[in-house]
Design a protein around this motif. Structure first.
Motif, mmCIF file in Angstrom:
data_model
loop_
_atom_site.group_PDB
_atom_site.id
_atom_site.type_symbol
_atom_site.label_atom_id
_atom_site.label_comp_id
_atom_site.label_asym_id
_atom_site.label_seq_id
_atom_site.Cartn_x
_atom_site.Cartn_y
_atom_site.Cartn_z
ATOM 1 N N LYS A 124 1.269 9.911 -9.479
ATOM 2 C CA LYS A 124 1.452 10.732 -10.679
ATOM 3 C C LYS A 124 2.292 11.972 -10.370
ATOM 4 C CE LYS A 124 0.832 12.202 -14.884
ATOM 5 N NZ LYS A 124 1.550 11.570 -16.025
ATOM 6 N N ASN A 125 1.989 12.640 -9.268
ATOM 7 C CA ASN A 125 2.684 13.877 -8.921
ATOM 8 C C ASN A 125 4.122 13.643 -8.462
ATOM 9 O OD1 ASN A 125 0.387 15.397 -9.477
ATOM 10 N ND2 ASN A 125 -0.369 15.284 -7.376
ATOM 11 N N THR A 126 4.352 12.515 -7.807
ATOM 12 C CA THR A 126 5.676 12.248 -7.232
ATOM 13 C C THR A 126 6.574 11.454 -8.167
ATOM 14 O OG1 THR A 126 4.633 12.204 -5.035
ATOM 15 C CG2 THR A 126 6.883 11.337 -5.201
ATOM 16 N N TYR A 127 6.024 10.415 -8.784
ATOM 17 C CA TYR A 127 6.824 9.510 -9.618
ATOM 18 C C TYR A 127 6.588 9.710 -11.114
ATOM 19 C CZ TYR A 127 7.451 6.758 -5.292
ATOM 20 O OH TYR A 127 7.760 6.338 -4.025
ATOM 21 N N ASN A 128 5.584 10.483 -11.469
ATOM 22 C CA ASN A 128 5.187 10.648 -12.875
ATOM 23 C C ASN A 128 4.874 9.298 -13.522
ATOM 24 O OD1 ASN A 128 4.535 12.153 -15.165
ATOM 25 N ND2 ASN A 128 6.613 12.010 -16.006
ATOM 26 N N ARG A 129 4.173 8.453 -12.758
ATOM 27 C CA ARG A 129 3.734 7.156 -13.256
ATOM 28 C C ARG A 129 2.210 7.114 -13.280
ATOM 29 N NH1 ARG A 129 6.921 2.493 -12.980
ATOM 30 N NH2 ARG A 129 5.199 1.728 -14.294
ATOM 31 N N GLU A 130 1.673 6.441 -14.291
ATOM 32 C CA GLU A 130 0.233 6.208 -14.345
ATOM 33 C C GLU A 130 -0.101 4.963 -13.523
ATOM 34 O OE1 GLU A 130 -1.809 8.304 -15.618
ATOM 35 O OE2 GLU A 130 -0.295 9.582 -16.586
ATOM 36 N N ALA A 131 -1.327 4.902 -13.022
ATOM 37 C CA ALA A 131 -1.712 3.769 -12.189
ATOM 38 C C ALA A 131 -3.199 3.482 -12.339
ATOM 39 C CB ALA A 131 -1.373 4.039 -10.727
ATOM 40 N N THR A 132 -3.564 2.263 -11.959
ATOM 41 C CA THR A 132 -4.957 1.828 -11.915
ATOM 42 C C THR A 132 -5.393 1.768 -10.454
ATOM 43 O OG1 THR A 132 -4.709 0.510 -13.919
ATOM 44 C CG2 THR A 132 -6.523 -0.087 -12.454
ATOM 45 N N VAL A 133 -6.636 2.085 -10.178
ATOM 46 C CA VAL A 133 -7.156 2.010 -8.814
ATOM 47 C C VAL A 133 -7.982 0.741 -8.630
ATOM 48 C CG1 VAL A 133 -8.681 3.058 -7.087
ATOM 49 C CG2 VAL A 133 -7.183 4.508 -8.490
ATOM 50 N N ILE A 134 -7.601 -0.053 -7.635
ATOM 51 C CA ILE A 134 -8.433 -1.167 -7.164
ATOM 52 C C ILE A 134 -8.517 -1.018 -5.651
ATOM 53 C CG2 ILE A 134 -8.687 -3.662 -6.920
ATOM 54 C CD1 ILE A 134 -7.186 -4.044 -9.513
ATOM 55 N N TYR A 135 -9.706 -0.698 -5.162
ATOM 56 C CA TYR A 135 -9.872 -0.507 -3.725
ATOM 57 C C TYR A 135 -9.555 -1.797 -2.974
ATOM 58 C CZ TYR A 135 -12.145 4.014 -4.516
ATOM 59 O OH TYR A 135 -12.417 5.309 -4.872
#
Length: 365
Positions: A169-180
């Motif tokens: 988010k901070n570097t690419y300004n992209r949203e993401a989902t977390v899957i461990y």
């Protein structure tokens, strides 16, 4: 539905490769691509038991020296030609795999981020380039511009931790989902009898900061077992002056597990996006002593399953070791905590995620 897997490169079997292995097990790819494949066949068979062909780029001709051609990675990843009958592209990216191009508009590209991508041109540039950093620094703006552009290629991004999600988010300004990521916990059973040694394990890469651990154990008169292989191995051996430091090289999972089960503690000095080895150690009931930054913040419970030290130095590690050895650890509690990071959980989540995304059909054209 046909699927293709794109990875940065294949050289040594480590944590990232365990995720690739799990992705293959869950999704059964029809095609596999990489910039370079120099992995031993025995290790490659672990990733792809059905002996899939890995299609590579022109960088393949440079063999083990391919890393010196990093500026070409951004171009070469775009030369990969995904077959037009592929419906879903999954990239496993810690560098440039996310930059692969679609071969038709309605393909869906999902990228699983194994770590902050190309960290050697972002926050870890001074560490990687060392004395050459002032010379390379003017070029970093170009590399970062290319990396930012390629970060827009995936339709969806999955991260292996909240730490990496926030970085994206901070570097690419992209949203993401977390899957461990998956951990095969059955191979790392609880052991209540510990012996008087510590373990570090993983790929011998600069970012792991095994050098600082070795410097600490050169002076603390404690026993250290070093497990793993990689480009830094010879250098790390040259740093070790204590006879209580033992290098075992790459070991299969059974031998790795046997050492993790019996170790007094597992040490992590580097900043990991997640840190699979730390979960494997906890599954064995072995407490963790780690630098308090990165994915371990999410996977280690302070004073229950491990401890943090807050300076990435050998002195800070040694000071924390003294305190670590005064603790009375409950190995069963440590083991139980690790069970939430199972391979089964990853398998179920990744299958569900891909199923939902493909049914929605919302890939970017």
């Amino acid at each position: 539905m046909k699927k293709a897997l794109v990875v940065d490169w294949l050289d040594k079997y480590g944590g990232a490769e365990k995720v690739i292995q799990a992705l293959e097990s869950a999704l059964h790819f029809d095609e596999v691509y990489a910039l370079v494949n120099i992995m031993k066949q025995t290790e490659l068979d672990l990733l792809f038991p059905s002996k899939k062909k890995v299609t590579t780029t022109k960088l393949q001709m440079f063999g083990k020296r391919f890393r010196f051609l990093y500026p070409l990675f951004f171009k070469e990843i775009k030369t990969i030609e995904i077959s037009k009958d592929i419906d879903v592209i999954v990239s496993s990216s810690h560098s440039v795999a996310k930059g692969v191009l679609k071969s038709k508009q309605n393909q869906i590209h999902i990228s699983y981020f194994q770590a902050p991508n190309s960290n050697y041109i972002w926050q870890d540039a001074p560490l990687y380039f060392k004395s050459f950093y002032p010379l390379i620094k003017p070029l970093l703006s170009f590399f970062r511009k290319w990396d930012l552009k390629q970060s827009k290629q995936p339709d969806y991004i999955i991260c292996n931790s909240l730490y990496v999600k926030n970085w994206v988010k901070n570097t690419y300004n992209r949203e993401a989902t977390v899957i461990y990521p998956p951990v095969n916990l059955e191979q790392f059973p609880l052991c209540n009898i510990k012996e008087d040694f510590y373990v570090i394990a993983g790929r011998m890469a600069t970012i792991k900061r095994f050098d600082l651990v070795i410097q600490a154990f050169n002076t603390n008169n404690k026993k250290l077992i070093v497990i793993g292989d990689g480009e830094q191995l010879s250098h790390l051996k040259s740093l070790a002056t204590s006879k209580k430091i033992t290098f075992l090289g790459f070991q299969n999972v059974q031998i790795l597990s046997s050492y993790l089960q019996k170790a007094k503690g597992f040490i992590q000095m580097g900043v990991e996006g997640f840190g699979i080895a730390a979960i494997e150690a906890q599954s064995c009931g072995t407490p963790i002593l780690c630098y308090g930054k990165g994915g371990v913040i999410e996977t280690v419970k302070v004073n229950e399953t491990g401890m943090f030290f807050h300076e990435q130095t050998s002195n800070s590690l040694n000071e924390s070791l003294d305190l670590f050895e005064t603790k009375q650890w409950n190995y069963k509690i440590i083991h139980d905590h690790a069970q939430s990071f199972s391979a089964e959980s990853f398998d179920n989540q990744i299958k569900k995620y891909v199923s939902v995304i493909t049914k929605s059909g919302n890939g970017n054209s």
